[in-house]
Design an enzyme around this catalytic site. Structure first.
Site, short mmCIF file in Angstrom:
data_model
loop_
_atom_site.label_atom_id
_atom_site.label_comp_id
_atom_site.label_asym_id
_atom_site.label_seq_id
_atom_site.Cartn_x
_atom_site.Cartn_y
_atom_site.Cartn_z
CD GLU A 1 -3.05 -0.99 0.45
OE1 GLU A 1 -3.14 0.00 -0.30
OE2 GLU A 1 -3.92 -1.88 0.51
CB CYS B 1 -2.04 7.08 1.10
SG CYS B 1 -3.48 6.38 1.92
#
Ligand code: NAD
Length: 512
Positions: free
Chosen positions: A265, A299
Site C-alpha cells: 500500500e 495517501c
C-alpha cells in the site's frame, strides 16, 4: 475564523502521552531507551524508547509461528471472539488512542478519533467475516467426484506501517489476519511508536481475556532496519507494507526473492475532475477536505484538481477563499482544521516542491507560508497551497506528502481522464459532475485507472467495507473490506472421488 496562536508545552504533551499510553496498558518505564519520540505539535520529545534488534525480530516471529500452529486449529468463529473483545477495548479506549494519534502524527482531534473509529469498524467487519470465510464448490467433469475450494490460515503476517495512519492500518491487517488464523508481528513507523505500543497492549489484554495464545501479537519498535529484518524473515508468510513507493520498491523484490507474499500500500497522486456541470458547492467542500485535511498527509490526499475551462476560474477563486479561512495550528485545540507537518524533512519537501512548481510554470494562488515558527521552531505548520499549472509537469506527477494541490484545465472529458491517469501512482480519484454519462465513463474500463474511483465525493475518507488500495506504483495491494481477507489465507482445491472407479480428467486413458 480565529487562528490558534499558542502551542502546548513539552510538559503538557509529555504528561498527556504518558497518561494515554498508561491507560492503554503500556509501562513506559519498561520500554524506555535512547530514541526520542518527537511530537510534531511543538517539535519536542514526549518520550524516549528503546529500539529492538534483529534478534528480537527473530524471537517475535518464532513466537508468532508457534502461536500460529495452535491458532490455525481454532474454529474461525471462535477466533472472531478475540477480535470482538479487541473491538470492545478500542471503544473503551477510543479517546486515549486518539490522543496518541494526535500527539505523534499531529492529526486534529476529530480525524484522530475517526481513525480509531475505523479500527472499531474493521473489528465489527472481521467478527462477521469469521463466519463467512466461504470457499466455492465447482461441478466436477467426472461422475462421483466433488470439487471444492477450502481456505486455510496462511502463517505469520508481518505488518510495516506509515506514520500517517499509525493505528488504523495495523487494525485493518490485524482484525482480518486474526480471524483468518494468522498471528501478526508489527513494525509501526519509528515516528509513531507509542501508538504501536498502545494498540498492541490492548490486543494483548484481549488475548488474555479470551485465553488465546500470547504469541498472536507482537510489536517491534524501531526504524527501517527492523522492517528489513521482518521483510527477510523466512517465517513471515505475508508481508503487508504501507508507506512510500520508495519503501515498497525496496521491500517488494526482497519478499518475492524468498517467494513470500507481499501486500503493498504505497504512495498516491490523487486527482479530482471538476466538470462543467458540477455542483461547485459540493466540489469546493470535497476538495478542501481532501486537499488540506490532515495537512495533506494522507495517501489519498487530493493533489490535483482537473477543472473544466468553463468553471476553472470560479472554482479556483472559491477554493482560495476557503483556504484563507482555514484554522491552522495546534491539532488538539478546538476548532483547528489543519495541524502540523510531521517533521523538518517534510517541510523542506513542501518548500522545494513549491519552488519547482514555480520553475515549471506554476503560480501559487494562495498559501505556501509557514505559521507559528515563533511559538516552536521545531514544529512545522504550513498554509495549504493552491498552485495553478499550465500543464502536468514532473512535479505534478510526484507525490509531495504535504498540502499542495495543483490545478489543471481541460476541455474534453477524455482529455481529463487521460490527465487523471497520466501519473505513476494509481490510488484514488474522483469526478464532480451532474452528467451521468461522464460519471459512468469515469467509472468504466476506459475511465480512471485507480483502485478508488469516486463520484461527487472527494478522494479521501474511504469506508472499511470496500477493498482499499491502488494500482501502478501504489503497489496493487488490497486491504480492509470486500474479499481482501483472501490475501491472509491460502487456498486448497480439493477433488474427492467417491465413485469407486478412477476416471481421469480430460478423458485421458492410462489403463494398464
Ligand atoms: P516511509 O516509506 O518513510 O515509511 C513507512 C514504513 O516503512 C516505516 O515503518 C519505515 O520504518 C518502514 N521502512 C522504510 N524503509 C524500509 C525498508 N527499506 N525496509 C523495511 N521497512 C522500511 O513512509 P511514511 O513517510 O511513514 O508515510 C508516508 C507514505 O506512505 C506516503 O508515500 C503515503 O502515500 C504512503 N501511505 C500509503 C498508504 C496506502 O494505503 N496506500 C497509506 C498510508 C500511507
Amino acid at each position: 475564523m480565529p487562528q490558534p496562536q499558542h502551542l502546548p508545552t513539552r510538559t503538557e504533551l509529555t504528561d498527556r502521552a504518558r497518561a494515554a499510553a498508561t491507560a492503554c496498558g503500556v509501562d513506559l518505564d519498561a520500554v524506555a531507551g535512547a530514541h526520542e519520540v518527537v511530537s510534531p505539535i511543538n517539535g519536542e520529545p514526549i518520550a524516549s524508547l528503546a529500539h529492538v534488534d534483529a534478534d528480537a525480530v527473530d524471537a517475535a516471529v518464532t513466537s508468532a509461528h508457534e502461536a500460529y500452529l495452535q491458532w490455525r486449529t481454532v474454529p474461525a468463529p471462535v477466533r472472531g471472539a478475540l477480535v470482538k473483545r479487541l473491538g470492545e477495548l478500542l471503544v473503551a479506549h477510543k479517546s486515549d488512542l486518539a490522543a496518541l494519534v494526535s500527539l505523534e502524527a499531529g492529526k486534529i482531534t476529530s480525524e484522530a478519533a475517526g481513525e480509531v473509529q475505523e479500527m472499531i469498524d474493521i473489528c465489527e467487519f472481521a467478527v462477521g467475516l469469521s463466519r463467512q470465510l466461504y470457499g466455492r464448490t465447482m461441478t466436477s467433469e467426472r461422475p462421483g467426484h466433488r470439487l471444492a475450494e477450502t481456505w486455510h490460515p496462511l502463517g505469520v503476517v508481518g505488518v510495516i506501517s506509515a506514520f500517517n495512519f499509525p493505528v488504523a492500518v495495523w487494525s485493518w491487517n490485524t482484525a482480518l489476519a486474526l480471524v483468518c488464523g494468522d498471528p501478526v508481528v508489527w513494525k509501526p513507523s519509528e515516528k509513531t511508536p507509542l501508538c504501536g505500543l498502545a494498540s498492541a497492549a490492548l490486543l494483548r489484554r484481549a488475548i488474555a481475556d479470551v485465553g488465546a495464545p500470547e504469541g498472536l501479537a507482537h510489536v517491534l519498535v524501531g526504524g527501517p532496519e527492523v522492517g528489513e529484518a521482518l521483510v527477510d524473515h523466512p517465517r513471515v508468510a505475508l508481508l503487508s507494507a504501507t508507506g512510500s513507493t520508495r519503501m515498497g520498491r525496496a521491500v517488494g523484490p526482497r519478499v518475492a526473492d524468498r517467494f513470500g507474499r507481499s501486500l503493498l500500500e504505497l504512495g498516491g497522486n490523487n486527482a479530482a475532475i471538476v466538470a462543467e456541470s458540477a455542483d461547485l458547492d459540493l466540489a469546493v467542500r470535497g476538495i478542501v477536505f481532501s486537499a488540506a485535511g490532515t495537512a495533506g498527509q494522507r495517501c489519498t490526499t487530493l493533489r490535483r484538481v482537473i477543472a473544466h475551462s468553463g468553471v476553472a476560474d470560479e472554482l479556483t477563486a472559491r477554493l482560495a477563499q476557503a483556504y484563507e479561512r482555514l484554522p491552522i495550528g495546534d491539532p488538539i485545540a478546538d476548532g483547528t482544521l489543519v495541524g502540523p507537518l510531521v517533521d523538518a524533512a517534510s517541510f523542506a519537501r513542501f518548500e522545494a516542491a513549491l519552488d519547482t512548481a514555480r520553475e515549471q510554470g506554476g503560480e501559487v494562488v494562495v498559501g505556501g507560508g509557514r505559521r507559528l515558527a515563533d511559538a516552536a521552531s521545531g514544529a512545522y505548520y504550513v498554509e495549504p497551497a493552491i498552485v495553478t499549472m499550465p500543464a502536468q509537469s514532473d512535479i505534478v506527477r510526484t507525490e509531495t506528502f504535504a498540502p499542495i494541490v495543483y490545478v489543471l484545465r481541460y476541455d474534453d472529458i477524455r482529455e481529463a481522464i487521460a490527465l487523471n491517469n497520466d501519473v505513476p501512482q494509481g490510488l484514488s480519484s474522483a469526478i464532480f459532475t451532474n452528467d451521468q454519462a461522464e460519471a459512468e465513463l469515469f467509472c468504466s474500463a476506459e475511465g480512471s485507472d485507480c483502485g478508488i474511483v469516486n463520484v461527487n465525493i472527494g478522494t479521501s475518507g474511504a469506508e472499511i467495507g470496500g477493498a482499499f488500495g491502488g494500482e501502478k506504483e501504489t503497489g496493487g495491494g488490497r486491504e480492509s473490506g470486500s474479499d481482501a481477507w483472501k490475501a491472509y489465507m491460502r487456498r486448497a482445491t480439493n477433488t474427492v472421488n467417491y465413485s469407486g472407479s478412477l476416471p481421469l480428467a480430460q478423458g485421458v486413458d492410462f489403463s494398464v
